[in-house]
Design an enzyme around this catalytic site. Structure first.
Site, short mmCIF file in Angstrom:
data_model
loop_
_atom_site.label_atom_id
_atom_site.label_comp_id
_atom_site.label_asym_id
_atom_site.label_seq_id
_atom_site.Cartn_x
_atom_site.Cartn_y
_atom_site.Cartn_z
N SER A 1 -18.63 11.12 -2.76
CA SER A 1 -19.72 10.49 -2.05
C SER A 1 -20.77 11.52 -2.34
O SER A 1 -21.73 11.00 -1.59
CB SER A 1 -19.79 11.30 -0.23
OG SER A 1 -18.84 12.58 -0.52
N HIS B 1 0.58 5.34 -2.38
CA HIS B 1 0.53 6.47 -3.00
C HIS B 1 1.78 7.01 -3.69
O HIS B 1 2.12 7.50 -3.15
CB HIS B 1 -0.27 7.47 -2.55
CG HIS B 1 -1.80 6.50 -1.66
ND1 HIS B 1 -2.66 6.83 -1.74
CD2 HIS B 1 -1.72 5.73 -0.40
CE1 HIS B 1 -3.35 5.93 -0.80
NE2 HIS B 1 -2.23 5.77 0.12
N ASP C 1 2.13 3.28 3.03
CA ASP C 1 0.89 4.02 2.63
C ASP C 1 2.14 4.95 2.25
O ASP C 1 3.79 4.58 1.48
CB ASP C 1 0.57 5.28 3.66
CG ASP C 1 -0.33 4.86 3.61
OD1 ASP C 1 -0.60 5.43 2.31
OD2 ASP C 1 -1.43 5.28 4.98
N GLU D 1 -8.21 4.17 -7.85
CA GLU D 1 -8.75 4.51 -7.01
C GLU D 1 -10.32 5.05 -7.62
O GLU D 1 -9.57 5.99 -8.82
CB GLU D 1 -8.36 5.27 -5.98
CG GLU D 1 -8.73 6.27 -4.50
CD GLU D 1 -8.11 7.02 -3.96
OE1 GLU D 1 -7.75 6.77 -2.87
OE2 GLU D 1 -7.54 8.63 -4.48
N HIS E 1 -9.09 2.11 2.42
CA HIS E 1 -8.85 2.52 3.22
C HIS E 1 -10.02 2.09 4.37
O HIS E 1 -11.18 3.00 4.19
CB HIS E 1 -8.63 4.33 3.26
CG HIS E 1 -7.15 4.36 2.49
ND1 HIS E 1 -7.59 4.48 1.73
CD2 HIS E 1 -6.18 4.59 3.26
CE1 HIS E 1 -6.50 5.24 0.84
NE2 HIS E 1 -5.20 5.00 1.67
N GLU F 1 -9.63 4.05 9.74
CA GLU F 1 -7.94 4.84 9.58
C GLU F 1 -8.53 5.69 11.77
O GLU F 1 -7.08 5.62 12.03
CB GLU F 1 -7.75 5.37 8.59
CG GLU F 1 -6.16 5.71 8.71
CD GLU F 1 -6.34 6.94 7.45
OE1 GLU F 1 -6.95 6.45 6.86
OE2 GLU F 1 -4.88 6.95 7.43
N HIS G 1 1.05 -1.16 0.21
CA HIS G 1 0.04 -0.28 0.22
C HIS G 1 1.29 1.12 0.21
O HIS G 1 1.96 1.19 0.85
CB HIS G 1 -0.83 0.58 1.34
CG HIS G 1 -2.09 0.93 0.97
ND1 HIS G 1 -3.14 1.19 0.96
CD2 HIS G 1 -2.09 2.33 1.53
CE1 HIS G 1 -3.35 2.64 0.41
NE2 HIS G 1 -2.99 3.46 1.57
O1 MCF Z 1 -3.89 6.21 3.57
C1 MCF Z 1 -3.37 7.80 3.40
C2 MCF Z 1 -4.13 7.62 4.57
N1 MCF Z 1 -5.78 7.52 4.24
C3 MCF Z 1 -6.14 8.06 3.31
N2 MCF Z 1 -5.72 8.72 1.70
C4 MCF Z 1 -4.69 8.84 1.72
C5 MCF Z 1 -3.95 8.57 1.97
N3 MCF Z 1 -2.54 8.84 1.49
C6 MCF Z 1 -2.59 9.09 0.53
N4 MCF Z 1 -3.92 9.54 0.37
C7 MCF Z 1 -4.90 9.80 -0.79
C8 MCF Z 1 -5.71 8.81 -0.92
O2 MCF Z 1 -5.47 8.22 -1.89
O3 MCF Z 1 -4.89 10.77 -0.48
C9 MCF Z 1 -6.71 11.57 -0.82
C10 MCF Z 1 -6.84 10.12 -1.84
O4 MCF Z 1 -6.91 9.95 -2.81
C11 MCF Z 1 -7.26 11.69 0.14
S1 MCF Z 1 -9.03 12.33 0.18
C12 MCF Z 1 -8.64 14.36 -0.24
FE FE Z 2 -3.05 4.96 1.72
#
Ligand code: MCF
Ligand code: FE
Length: 402
Positions: free
Chosen positions: A143, A61, A306, A139, A204, A207, A59
């Site tokens: 909502s 990004h 992450d 992804e 996610h 969290e 996991h």
């Molecule tokens: O895992 C971490 C924290 N939780 C959620 N989202 C993200 C994380 N790191 C990057 N993200 C990205 C997620 O994929 O940030 C955005 C999404 O595209 C958050 S929602 C505006």
């Molecule tokens: Fe993440």
């Protein structure tokens, strides 16, 4: 054919001493005197080293890799607000070169399989060309039902664009961002696509404390956030109904720090996985995952970094060190072994022919230095975590990464 000789081979759960591994693209044999059996092979001897499978980091990004200190840490909602404020400048800041450097750093630090969450599809070409195993999770997020059609068609376009590149080392997969950020119908439709193609899924899940309070009672820090940004006053999902959407799929539930017992029961029944990101959880103020509780529910877990959006590094050795210290109640010697075994062999759980060193498995390996004074063999896993910042060499499908 190549042969590596080393004082230790970690399969990873077994320690084989003073042995050899013969391989081409795949492992041909592990044993002694292989040079006689394969006289034409190129032999490399690594002294004071262990050969083990490369890591799986399921996991991350990649598109957020330009972040160093732009995003605010300490509290989930403060972080989320900083993501929204900076997303439009931060994501383009990670251009092709930045993406490639991140991949290079991932491989150089011993990782040979990743699960990459792609929010925009900007990382596709880089990851298709990279030599490691990639589960590429397109992804879906949103909502607001009014925007659902546009978001869904954009998701479909990215998922099928990735699908064209599928190979034994690249798979097109589905990420539903989270139960608070994806409309129920949108999640359902994306997961139907995953079912149709037997694709891995990731989300996610539970969290933060804020997520728990918002989804349970429509209260907490998310209340003002949703009012302000989306004029939304009720949660997008009920957690149990959201979980049921993943029935019949192979899912990576990321974080799960705030999941309750009823939810863990479902995750267990679905034979799904929990992905533990200790550094990210610490930086975003989300607490510590209870690993013993997962064990009671018979839920397998593995470790991930992450993104650089919530970590200072994509190096799994850093994450393993953090895990050792964030779970001080765990007996350190068996726990160190558990961490290495899980974070290598998880590549197999993700459906790649990788993550374990045995005949027929891909030669995705790393060679790490072992302290010369190691006296108790079983402590090798602990000392690998403590003393390694980078492996000495990494092999992907039998080819040394330079
Ligand atoms: O895992 C971490 C924290 N939780 C959620 N989202 C993200 C994380 N790191 C990057 N993200 C990205 C997620 O994929 O940030 C955005 C999404 O595209 C958050 S929602 C505006
Ligand atoms: Fe993440």
């Amino acid at each position: 054919m190549q042969i590596i000789k080393a004082p230790y081979i970690l399969t990873p759960d077994k320690i084989i001493k003073d042995s050899q591994i013969a391989f081409e693209k795949r492992v041909v044999e592990i044993g002694k005197n292989l040079e006689e059996k394969y006289p034409k092979a190129t032999v490399t001897e690594y002294k004071e080293c262990a050969v083990m499978p490369g890591f799986c980091n399921p996991h991350l990004h990649l598109e957020f890799s330009a972040n160093r200190a732009t995003l605010s840490y300490g509290d989930f909602l403060i972080w989320l607000r900083s993501v929204i404020a900076h997303r439009e400048s931060l994501v383009p800041k990670c251009d092709r070169e930045c993406l490639q450097n991140s991949v290079k750093e991932i491989i150089k630090s011993g990782t040979t399989t990743i699960g990459a969450i792609s929010s925009f599809g900007e990382d596709l070409e880089t990851l298709v060309r990279a030599p490691l195993n990639v589960a590429y999770f397109s992804e879906i997020i949103g909502s607001n039902p009014a925007a659902a059609d546009v978001l869904y068609s954009d998701f479909l376009e990215r998922f099928y664009r990735a699908k064209k590149y599928e190979s034994e080392r690249f798979k097109s997969c589905v990420a539903v961002h989270s139960p608070y950020s994806v409309h129920y119908i949108l999640a359902k439709k994306a997961l139907e696509v995953a079912k149709k193609h037997d694709a891995l899924t990731s989300t996610h899940f539970m969290e933060s404390r804020a997520e728990r309070e918002w989804l349970d009672r429509g209260e907490g820090d998310f209340k003002d956030f949703f009012k302000e940004f989306l004029n939304q006053s009720a949660p997008a999902n009920r957690p149990m109904e959201f979980l049921q959407l993943f029935e019949g799929l192979k899912t990576l539930f990321v974080h799960a720090v705030w999941a309750n017992e009823e939810e863990l029961e479902i995750i267990s029944r679905q034979k799904a996985f929990v992905i533990h990101c200790p550094v990210s959880n610490r930086l975003l103020g989300n607490g510590v995952l209870d690993l013993d509780r997962l064990k009671r529910f018979d839920i397998p877990y593995s470790l991930a970094t992450d993104g650089l959006s919530s970590n200072y590094s994509l190096n799994m050795f850093e994450e393993l060190k953090a895990a050792l210290f964030i779970h001080p109640q765990k007996p350190i010697v068996p726990f160190a072994k558990e961490l290495i075994v899980k974070s290598t062999s998880f590549a197999t759980d993700m459906g790649f022919n990788s993550g374990i060193l045995k005949e027929g498995m891909d030669a995705d390996m790393q060679v790490v230095e072992i302290p010369q004074d190691l006296s108790v063999e079983e402590e090798i896993y602990l000392h690998i975590i403590l003393h390694t910042t980078r492996p000495k060499s990494v092999y992907l499908k039998g080819v040394k990464y330079e």
